[in-house]
Enzyme design. Structure first.
Site, PDB file in Angstrom:
ATOM      1  N   ALA A  43      -4.928  10.328  -1.502  1.00  0.00           N
ATOM      2  CA  ALA A  43      -4.124  11.249  -2.308  1.00  0.00           C
ATOM      3  C   ALA A  43      -2.648  10.838  -2.284  1.00  0.00           C
ATOM      4  O   ALA A  43      -1.953  10.898  -3.318  1.00  0.00           O
ATOM      5  CB  ALA A  43      -4.290  12.667  -1.786  1.00  0.00           C
ATOM      6  N   THR A 220       2.050  -5.379   5.750  1.00  0.00           N
ATOM      7  CA  THR A 220       3.232  -4.530   5.928  1.00  0.00           C
ATOM      8  C   THR A 220       3.574  -4.503   7.416  1.00  0.00           C
ATOM      9  O   THR A 220       2.720  -4.223   8.259  1.00  0.00           O
ATOM     10  CB  THR A 220       2.981  -3.108   5.384  1.00  0.00           C
ATOM     11  OG1 THR A 220       1.792  -2.580   5.986  1.00  0.00           O
ATOM     12  CG2 THR A 220       2.788  -3.115   3.865  1.00  0.00           C
ATOM     13  N   ALA A 249       3.072   8.004   5.926  1.00  0.00           N
ATOM     14  CA  ALA A 249       2.811   7.560   4.545  1.00  0.00           C
ATOM     15  C   ALA A 249       3.721   6.412   4.095  1.00  0.00           C
ATOM     16  O   ALA A 249       3.823   6.138   2.898  1.00  0.00           O
ATOM     17  CB  ALA A 249       2.899   8.717   3.553  1.00  0.00           C
ATOM     18  N   ALA A 250       4.343   5.726   5.053  1.00  0.00           N
ATOM     19  CA  ALA A 250       5.169   4.560   4.676  1.00  0.00           C
ATOM     20  C   ALA A 250       4.298   3.531   3.947  1.00  0.00           C
ATOM     21  O   ALA A 250       4.662   3.023   2.881  1.00  0.00           O
ATOM     22  CB  ALA A 250       5.792   3.945   5.923  1.00  0.00           C
ATOM     23  N   GLY A 251       3.133   3.250   4.518  1.00  0.00           N
ATOM     24  CA  GLY A 251       2.211   2.284   3.893  1.00  0.00           C
ATOM     25  C   GLY A 251       1.723   2.786   2.540  1.00  0.00           C
ATOM     26  O   GLY A 251       1.619   2.017   1.578  1.00  0.00           O
ATOM     27  N   ASP A 252       1.429   4.071   2.451  1.00  0.00           N
ATOM     28  CA  ASP A 252       0.940   4.642   1.184  1.00  0.00           C
ATOM     29  C   ASP A 252       2.007   4.527   0.094  1.00  0.00           C
ATOM     30  O   ASP A 252       1.696   4.229  -1.066  1.00  0.00           O
ATOM     31  CB  ASP A 252       0.563   6.121   1.371  1.00  0.00           C
ATOM     32  CG  ASP A 252      -0.525   6.308   2.417  1.00  0.00           C
ATOM     33  OD1 ASP A 252      -1.323   5.374   2.614  1.00  0.00           O
ATOM     34  OD2 ASP A 252      -0.569   7.384   3.042  1.00  0.00           O
TER      35      ASP A 252
HETATM   36  O1  RIB Z   1      -1.035   7.544   5.742  1.00  0.00           O
HETATM   37  C1  RIB Z   1      -0.632   8.840   6.078  1.00  0.00           C
HETATM   38  C2  RIB Z   1      -1.781   9.790   5.985  1.00  0.00           C
HETATM   39  O2  RIB Z   1      -2.726   9.452   6.964  1.00  0.00           O
HETATM   40  C3  RIB Z   1      -1.451  11.235   6.238  1.00  0.00           C
HETATM   41  O3  RIB Z   1      -1.038  11.914   5.099  1.00  0.00           O
HETATM   42  C4  RIB Z   1      -2.725  11.766   6.853  1.00  0.00           C
HETATM   43  O4  RIB Z   1      -3.406  12.674   6.044  1.00  0.00           O
HETATM   44  C5  RIB Z   1      -3.575  10.549   7.179  1.00  0.00           C
HETATM   45  O5  RIB Z   1      -4.599  10.406   6.297  1.00  0.00           O
END
Ligand code: RIB
Length: 313
Positions: A43, A220, A249-252
């Site tokens: 998400a 990364t 969520a740095a990677g995301d």
């Molecule tokens: O990458 C960060 C995410 O990892 C968080 O939002 C948490 O839900 C886990 O899935």
């Protein structure tokens, strides 16, 4: 026509505890706050891509509960197409996140509904694969589903991206269908079964995965930057010099930025730069999806990079 990304992945509600320090084993510390934030690697990546102005379809599951409702509402408000997300009789995925005063974190994920994302559900939604240009996976849904999703996407001629997080070993039948693999150094170590402590070891490990069918590997490295490897070249992209508030969520956010650019013109260097800018903004804010920047913010981002040297850990 506008290009469309498809994210096949997890949806969580993050319960974030802020403390001065992360407690060690057997230690009790006082927390400063408890916040509920929409999260989940899938998400988060979907929201990041959408906030950067690209169309995003999403395949994933939540529970028939308040947390699931809240999570998908947030995704919808961020512009993600939530029409194919399924509600199941299992609780929505939850992540317990501890963030310390330096912005470091540790995360425990209780998968819940994410564990129900199976190959039958993907096969029921083949139309979404067909109408998307690039398909992105992580490992917070079952490995068999990821394997099947990669096969479907590859057969349909789509660009496939795998973010192998959380770290796990990957079978060759998964790697052969991955165009772009985006691990961090810990995940690379797990996949390659090699010690990763300098640039030479990164290149050797990545080339091993390239021999198994991966086209490009982007590692990364947090404050050490991003390391790119393909068959014929490798290069370190130093990180931006910013004040870290929360690395969740740095990677995301990097993947969101990368995809939003790569989907347009397949220019990998430009896409890495966009990913790095997106991540640099994200880590200066608290939270996961709430920390994702808009296209305007990324375009207006102006900050020095750290001095480039050789990456070592
Ligand atoms: O990458 C960060 C995410 O990892 C968080 O939002 C948490 O839900 C886990 O899935």
């Amino acid at each position: 026509m506008d290009k469309t990304a498809l994210v096949v992945g997890s949806i969580n509600m993050d319960l974030v505890v802020n403390t001065d320090e992360i407690p060690g084993i057997g230690e009790t510390v006082l927390g400063n706050s408890l916040i509920q934030n929409p999260g989940g690697k899938g998400a988060n990546q979907g929201v990041a891509i959408s906030k950067l102005g690209k169309k995003v379809n999403f395949l994933g599951m939540v529970g028939k509960d308040g947390l699931g409702e809240k999570a998908i509402n947030y995704m919808r408000d961020a512009g993600v197409n939530i029409d194919y997300i399924k509600k199941v009789d299992v609780t929505t995925g939850i992540a317990i996140i501890n963030v310390d005063k330096h912005g470091n974190n540790n995360i425990i994920v209780i998968p819940g509904a994410n564990e129900k994302v199976d190959r039958e559900y993907l096969e029921e939604n083949l139309c979404v694969f067909k109408t998307s240009d690039i398909v992105i996976f992580q490992l917070e849904i079952p490995m068999d589903t990821v394997r099947c999703g990669l096969e479907i996407a590859k057969k349909l001629g789509k660009i496939t991206i795998l973010n192998p997080a959380p770290a796990a070993e990957l079978e060759d039948d998964i790697l052969k269908n991955v165009d772009i693999l985006i691990p961090n150094e810990h995940e690379l170590k797990r996949i390659s079964k090699m010690e990763i402590d300098n640039e030479e070891s990164i290149v050797t490990a990545c080339r091993l995965l390239i021999e198994k069918g991966v086209d490009k590997v982007i590692v990364t490295l947090g404050e050490n930057g991003v390391f790119y490897v393909d068959k014929s070249q490798y290069r370190l992209f130093p990180s931006y010099d910013v004040e870290v508030v929360d690395t969740t969520a740095a990677g995301d956010s990097f993947i969101g930025g990368f995809v939003s650019s790569y989907i347009e013109d397949k220019d990998v260097e430009k896409a890495i730069e966009t990913g790095q800018k997106t991540a640099a903004i994200c880590i200066q804010r608290m939270g996961a999806q709430k920390a994702m920047p808009t296209k305007k913010e990324v375009e207006g981002f102006n900050c020095e990079k750290k001095k480039s040297g050789k990456a070592s850990f």
